[in-house]
Design a protein around this motif. Structure first.
Motif, PDB file in Angstrom:
ATOM      1  N   SER A 146       0.717   4.985   0.804  1.00  0.00           N
ATOM      2  CA  SER A 146      -0.102   5.977   1.495  1.00  0.00           C
ATOM      3  C   SER A 146       0.550   7.341   1.344  1.00  0.00           C
ATOM      4  O   SER A 146       1.740   7.496   1.629  1.00  0.00           O
ATOM      5  CB  SER A 146      -0.214   5.632   2.983  1.00  0.00           C
ATOM      6  N   LEU A 153      -4.837   1.197   8.562  1.00  0.00           N
ATOM      7  CA  LEU A 153      -4.621   0.592   7.250  1.00  0.00           C
ATOM      8  C   LEU A 153      -5.308  -0.768   7.156  1.00  0.00           C
ATOM      9  O   LEU A 153      -5.854  -1.126   6.106  1.00  0.00           O
ATOM     10  CB  LEU A 153      -3.116   0.452   6.998  1.00  0.00           C
ATOM     11  N   VAL A 201       0.860  -1.179   0.000  1.00  0.00           N
ATOM     12  CA  VAL A 201       0.000   0.000   0.000  1.00  0.00           C
ATOM     13  C   VAL A 201       0.894   1.225   0.000  1.00  0.00           C
ATOM     14  O   VAL A 201       1.821   1.331   0.815  1.00  0.00           O
ATOM     15  CB  VAL A 201      -0.932   0.025   1.220  1.00  0.00           C
ATOM     16  N   ARG A 258      -1.002   3.583  12.546  1.00  0.00           N
ATOM     17  CA  ARG A 258      -1.175   3.597  11.085  1.00  0.00           C
ATOM     18  C   ARG A 258      -1.568   2.214  10.574  1.00  0.00           C
ATOM     19  O   ARG A 258      -2.429   2.094   9.702  1.00  0.00           O
ATOM     20  CB  ARG A 258       0.106   4.085  10.399  1.00  0.00           C
ATOM     21  N   LEU A 296      -1.810  -0.831  -4.023  1.00  0.00           N
ATOM     22  CA  LEU A 296      -3.014  -0.030  -3.894  1.00  0.00           C
ATOM     23  C   LEU A 296      -2.585   1.337  -3.370  1.00  0.00           C
ATOM     24  O   LEU A 296      -1.686   1.426  -2.529  1.00  0.00           O
ATOM     25  CB  LEU A 296      -3.991  -0.673  -2.910  1.00  0.00           C
ATOM     26  N   GLN A 312     -11.162  -2.519   0.902  1.00  0.00           N
ATOM     27  CA  GLN A 312     -10.681  -2.567  -0.481  1.00  0.00           C
ATOM     28  C   GLN A 312     -10.715  -3.984  -1.035  1.00  0.00           C
ATOM     29  O   GLN A 312     -11.098  -4.221  -2.182  1.00  0.00           O
ATOM     30  CB  GLN A 312      -9.254  -2.005  -0.571  1.00  0.00           C
ATOM     31  N   GLN A 348      -3.435   4.883  -1.418  1.00  0.00           N
ATOM     32  CA  GLN A 348      -4.307   5.393  -0.373  1.00  0.00           C
ATOM     33  C   GLN A 348      -3.998   6.857  -0.116  1.00  0.00           C
ATOM     34  O   GLN A 348      -2.871   7.206   0.237  1.00  0.00           O
ATOM     35  CB  GLN A 348      -4.109   4.589   0.920  1.00  0.00           C
ATOM     36  N   ARG A 349      -4.984   7.717  -0.268  1.00  0.00           N
ATOM     37  CA  ARG A 349      -4.840   9.126   0.093  1.00  0.00           C
ATOM     38  C   ARG A 349      -5.106   9.264   1.591  1.00  0.00           C
ATOM     39  O   ARG A 349      -6.146   8.799   2.084  1.00  0.00           O
ATOM     40  CB  ARG A 349      -5.817   9.965  -0.724  1.00  0.00           C
ATOM     41  N   VAL A 350      -4.202   9.873   2.313  1.00  0.00           N
ATOM     42  CA  VAL A 350      -4.322   9.996   3.762  1.00  0.00           C
ATOM     43  C   VAL A 350      -4.181  11.459   4.182  1.00  0.00           C
ATOM     44  O   VAL A 350      -3.609  12.273   3.449  1.00  0.00           O
ATOM     45  CB  VAL A 350      -3.247   9.144   4.489  1.00  0.00           C
ATOM     46  N   TRP A 392      -1.435  11.758   9.326  1.00  0.00           N
ATOM     47  CA  TRP A 392      -1.159  10.311   9.248  1.00  0.00           C
ATOM     48  C   TRP A 392       0.286  10.010   9.671  1.00  0.00           C
ATOM     49  O   TRP A 392       0.551   9.059  10.390  1.00  0.00           O
ATOM     50  CB  TRP A 392      -1.400   9.839   7.816  1.00  0.00           C
ATOM     51  N   TRP A 395      -8.921  -0.135   6.382  1.00  0.00           N
ATOM     52  CA  TRP A 395      -9.065   0.345   5.001  1.00  0.00           C
ATOM     53  C   TRP A 395      -8.859  -0.792   4.006  1.00  0.00           C
ATOM     54  O   TRP A 395      -9.636  -0.951   3.055  1.00  0.00           O
ATOM     55  CB  TRP A 395      -8.049   1.468   4.763  1.00  0.00           C
ATOM     56  N   LEU A 396      -7.822  -1.596   4.230  1.00  0.00           N
ATOM     57  CA  LEU A 396      -7.519  -2.697   3.318  1.00  0.00           C
ATOM     58  C   LEU A 396      -8.642  -3.722   3.280  1.00  0.00           C
ATOM     59  O   LEU A 396      -8.967  -4.266   2.225  1.00  0.00           O
ATOM     60  CB  LEU A 396      -6.222  -3.391   3.740  1.00  0.00           C
TER      61      LEU A 396
END
Length: 268
Positions: free
Chosen positions: A136, A211, A134, A207, A191, A218, A193-195, A199, A214-215
């Motif tokens: 970020s 994450l 990921v 974190r 992938l 997704q 990710q906008r954080v 963050w 979020w994952l």
């Protein structure tokens, strides 16, 4: 391959989420029983989405790898095997995401039937499970540079942004194994990710917890990891600090690793 033990990788770039487990493992790979014990420390033990507790077993059941996990929570794990060791560490650090992967595999199995070919959805899930990372970032221009394969701009010109506005978290256990002795061309499948900016002020544990949630979402979404979806490639040795050589701008001229974006992809 590297002859170093787990603790030697603690705190190295891209191993940070797993530092505590690496240190706890010491100078040699733990036995399967000791690794299983580590899954529950400091707790809680990872669980599937139905609450079944994860534990490590020695045999792959006749049902198959993912189906066997879904039925019993038993994750097949070879003794003193780096690949399976890192799989256990990912279960420990990202339990919701790993449980979501198993659930998605089972849903695909049920949809296609037990004797049907794996299909693109399961292939994509497996690719992310093995090689996924990921990226970020709080800066959309950095994510745009990644999408455009502007490697020098991303890794060298913006190297002061790394750890402050952008980071890579390795989820794939095969990639963690490969990072023990990294090679030219080592690539993660990302992938993005906008954080928020804060963050990067949070602890690693905080974190990773965010994450993980979020994952999980997704992975459940077939439009994110599924048929026809192309994960973003990222050459891991370009990340500042991962390879000593990348401190020099000309390192990024090596197209074996830092490939330009193909015209057909750029137009897509």
């Amino acid at each position: 391959m590297s002859g170093l033990g787990p603790a030697a990788f603690a705190g190295r770039p891209l191993f940070e989420p797993y530092t505590d487990a690496l240190l706890a493992s010491g100078s040699s790979l733990p036995s399967r029983d000791a690794l299983d014990d580590l899954l529950g420390r400091p707790g809680p033990r990872p669980c599937l989405q139905d609450g079944t507790r994860i534990h490590l077993v020695g045999e792959t059941p006749a049902l198959g790898y993912e189906a066997g996990i879904a039925v019993s929570g038993g994750v097949p794990t070879r003794e003193y095997d780096w690949h399976d060791y890192f799989n256990a560490l990912v279960w420990r650090r990202f339990p919701q995401a790993k449980a979501a992967l198993n659930a998605a595999h089972i849903a695909a199995l049920q949809q296609r039937g037990p004797h049907a070919p794996r299909g693109p959805r399961r292939d994509a899930l497996t690719q992310f499970d093995e090689c996924g990372v990921v990226v970020s970032s709080s800066d959309p221009t950095l994510l745009a540079a990644l999408r455009r394969h502007e490697w020098r701009e991303l890794f060298f010109d913006a190297r002061n942004a790394w750890g402050r506005a952008i980071e890579v978290t390795v989820f794939g256990h095969a990639t963690l194994d490969q990072m023990r002795a990294p090679f030219v061309g080592l690539c993660g499948k990302a992938l993005l990710q906008r954080v928020p900016q804060d963050w990067f002020e949070r602890s690693v544990a905080q974190r990773c917890q965010a994450l993980d949630q979020w994952l999980s979402a997704q992975i459940t979404n077939e439009d994110v990891i599924g048929s026809g979806v192309r994960l973003q490639p990222i050459p891991l040795l370009g990340i500042p600090g991962v390879a000593a050589e990348n401190a020099h701008a000309d390192y990024y001229a090596d197209t074996r690793q830092f490939r330009p974006l193909r015209a057909a992809v750029a137009r897509a």
